[in-house]
Design a protein around this motif. Sequence first.
Motif, short mmCIF file in Angstrom:
data_model
loop_
_atom_site.label_atom_id
_atom_site.label_comp_id
_atom_site.label_asym_id
_atom_site.label_seq_id
_atom_site.Cartn_x
_atom_site.Cartn_y
_atom_site.Cartn_z
N ASP A 88 3.49 0.12 7.41
CA ASP A 88 4.85 0.57 7.12
C ASP A 88 4.93 2.07 6.91
OD1 ASP A 88 5.89 -2.00 7.26
OD2 ASP A 88 5.60 -2.39 5.13
N THR A 213 13.10 0.89 2.51
CA THR A 213 12.49 -0.30 3.12
C THR A 213 11.70 -1.09 2.09
OG1 THR A 213 12.34 0.77 5.28
CG2 THR A 213 10.86 -1.09 4.87
N THR A 217 12.59 -4.99 0.77
CA THR A 217 11.71 -6.12 1.13
C THR A 217 10.66 -6.41 0.08
OG1 THR A 217 10.17 -4.66 2.32
CG2 THR A 217 11.99 -5.59 3.57
#
Length: 224
Positions: A88, A213, A217
Motif C-alpha cells: 500500500d 486509505t 480500511t
Amino acid sequence: MFAEPSLTHRREGGHDVPLLLWRFPEPLLAVSSAVLGGGVGVREWLINASVAMSYARPDPDAHLSELAAELGLSGPGIGLLTGVDVTDVVSASDDGVQVYATVGLGAPILAADPSAVGFGHEPGTVNIVVGIPQRLSDGALINAVATATEAKAQALAELGLSATGTATDAVCVLCPVGGPAGGPVAAYGGPRSRWGAPMARAVHRAVLDGGATNLATRRSWSGV
C-alpha cells in the motif's frame, strides 16, 4: 538518482511477507531515524518490511540485518519496519523531490500527551522516505527531517486525528553524495527553502492519501 522500489517477499511463519527494496544506482547521503542505518552517512540500499501488529522482537536492528543478508545486500543500508502492508505504499513527487510513504495509523499518539506512560510500542508506523536531487548540508538534512515531520502532522490534522504520529514513525531523507556538477551544497531544508517546500508538499500529499486509505480500511499486516 533515486530508483523506484521493488516489491519482494520473504518467507516467515509459513507466509509470504511483503518487503519494499531500494537498491540505489549509486551511494547516497542519508539522514535517518531508522533502527538500522540511522544517523547521517552514506547508504547503498533501503528496505521497508511489513511485520505483524503483534511484533515484539527486542532486536529489530538484528532482524533487519538478517533480512538484508537474505536479500544479498551488503554495505551500509537502512532498514524500516511497519505494521501495514507495504504494497500500500504511496508515492508523491513535487518539483524534483520524490516521496514514498507507508502509513499505518492504528495506534496514533500525541507526542506530548501528559497521560502517556512508558513506551507504548505498537508497530503501526508512518515510514517516510524522501529523495532530493541536490546535495544538502548536514544541517539542511536534519532540518529536512523536521520539515517532513511537520508536513506529516499537518496531514494527520487534516485527516481529523488528534495525533502527531505514532510511537514508531521513521523518516529517511536521501540526497547525492556530491553537489550536482560541482554546484553548491544546499544550506537549508526548512519548509520555505528550495527543497524543503516541495518536499513538504509531497510528504503532506503522500501521508494524506495513505492515511485516508488506512483509516478507511484499517489494513494492517496480519499474515504472520
